[in-house]
Enzyme design. Sequence first.
Site, mmCIF file in Angstrom:
data_model
loop_
_atom_site.group_PDB
_atom_site.id
_atom_site.type_symbol
_atom_site.label_atom_id
_atom_site.label_comp_id
_atom_site.label_asym_id
_atom_site.label_seq_id
_atom_site.Cartn_x
_atom_site.Cartn_y
_atom_site.Cartn_z
ATOM 1 N N GLU A 171 43.978 23.297 -20.874
ATOM 2 C CA GLU A 171 42.943 24.328 -20.869
ATOM 3 C C GLU A 171 41.537 23.720 -20.857
ATOM 4 O O GLU A 171 40.656 24.201 -20.164
ATOM 5 C CB GLU A 171 43.129 25.216 -22.118
ATOM 6 N N ASP A 172 41.328 22.649 -21.590
ATOM 7 C CA ASP A 172 39.966 22.157 -21.821
ATOM 8 C C ASP A 172 39.607 20.837 -21.149
ATOM 9 O O ASP A 172 38.493 20.352 -21.308
ATOM 10 C CB ASP A 172 39.721 22.006 -23.338
#
Length: 500
Positions: A82-83
Amino acid sequence: MIRKSKTITIEQLLDRVVNYHPRADQDLIKKAYNFALQHHKDQKRLSGDSVITHGLAVAGIVADWRLDSISIGAGLLHDVIEDTPAKIDTIKKQFGKEMASLVDGLTRVSRVRLRGSNNEQFIENLRKMFLAMSRDLRVVFVKLADRYHNMETLEHLPPDKQFGIAEETLEVYAPLAERLGMGQVKGELEDLAFMYCFPADYEWLINYSASHYKRAGERIKKLKRTILEELAKEGVRAKVDGRSKHLYSLWRKLLRPENERDINNIHDLMALRIITDDVKECYLALGLVHKLWHPVPHLGVRDWIAQPKPNGYRSIHTNVFLGDGQIVEIQIRTGEMHEQAEHGAAAHWYLAEIKSKNKINSEGIDRGNFFSPSEKMAWVQQLAAWQDEIIDSGDFIASVKFDALKHRIFVFSPKGDAFDLPDGATPVDFAYTVHTKMGHQACGAKVNGRMVSLDYHLKNGEIIEILVDRNRKKPASSWLDFAKTRLAQRKIKAALKFSI
Ligand code: MN
């Protein structure tokens, strides 16, 4: 009252894991740590901590629940997709299919936005979330650990975000933990959310309850000594501890009309817990307790060992008079039951490992082979059932929110089987839960041996017997006015449609 996780290092994490799982795959965990460290580089959280401290904290909580090496690794890796630019294929290549599937599930869950959505979106998003979770129960555990640490560090977020996240925790994650039998986690998540969702009441309750908790604690200390002496006389080896009621659960209880916001009406502010080696000693301890103090008639003894709750909870609860007008709750369980009551579904994995130490190789355990429905654990069936219902139809999506996440009651068949129903359920709901035919043919009901009408509101702990008319073919349309569960509603509608 709230336990706060401390920042830990990778060495401390490994120590924690090896402590309960000597054959854990330390190399895998170290590799996951290095991968996460390298990808999150100098990313910072709003608290100023580096992102890797969050991964370590989450993995540390997963380790507190004594899960397997892959779950710990997934705790470290849960935010990399996600990051950071990391790709799921890379995870697959470096860590294998199973880890990739777990991290992928976690990424999907984290993309689901529940807060701020309207009712329809909420249900649809909840569906997505459960779908991602139901692939592998370990997704749920790591996600709960992630939410847990986010709640612990919520103070660093802007106030407008705090409320939404805390509310979502109360509405979705705490009930989810409860459904998985993770009583301790549920209580702590609620307490963490309480101060953000209801700040004024939180302040009020902290001040109001402090002296009461203190006095209850002192009383418990004295009781503990007496009970330990008695147990020793009988040769029973047991651990005796006090447990304080969680603040949020105290608040909910105070708000019940009969309690009139008066803390003197609450008898389990502190409870005494006796933890024995085996079941026989539980009943022996119960006998000793009742020899020392009389049980309170209207509060009674609840034996969840003989009849476990559907989420797997087992314990004997009794309320006794102390002789000075005070009432105290005493809970009796074995060490294994205790582990399960605290960590629920997660504990199941650990306990399975202990039991099968000699039968199954560590590889099998580490692959999470124990998350098998054949274990007949109520919670596995529950999650599987959710998944079926969710896929089934739009109508059932609603039931996830309206049935599964609301307050539940436990009632019993005359044979003693436990059934888990929503608050406000009627004998008709019970009948349809047991069997469709029993629903269609229901013509009366007895509760605790007494005749009641079919629209009677069932209460916790009641024993229900359904009277059936074998000649009856279809339900009455008036049942639709009071049947509470989606299941009963759907079956009644179907039967009526069919017969016209
Ligand atoms: Mn996270």
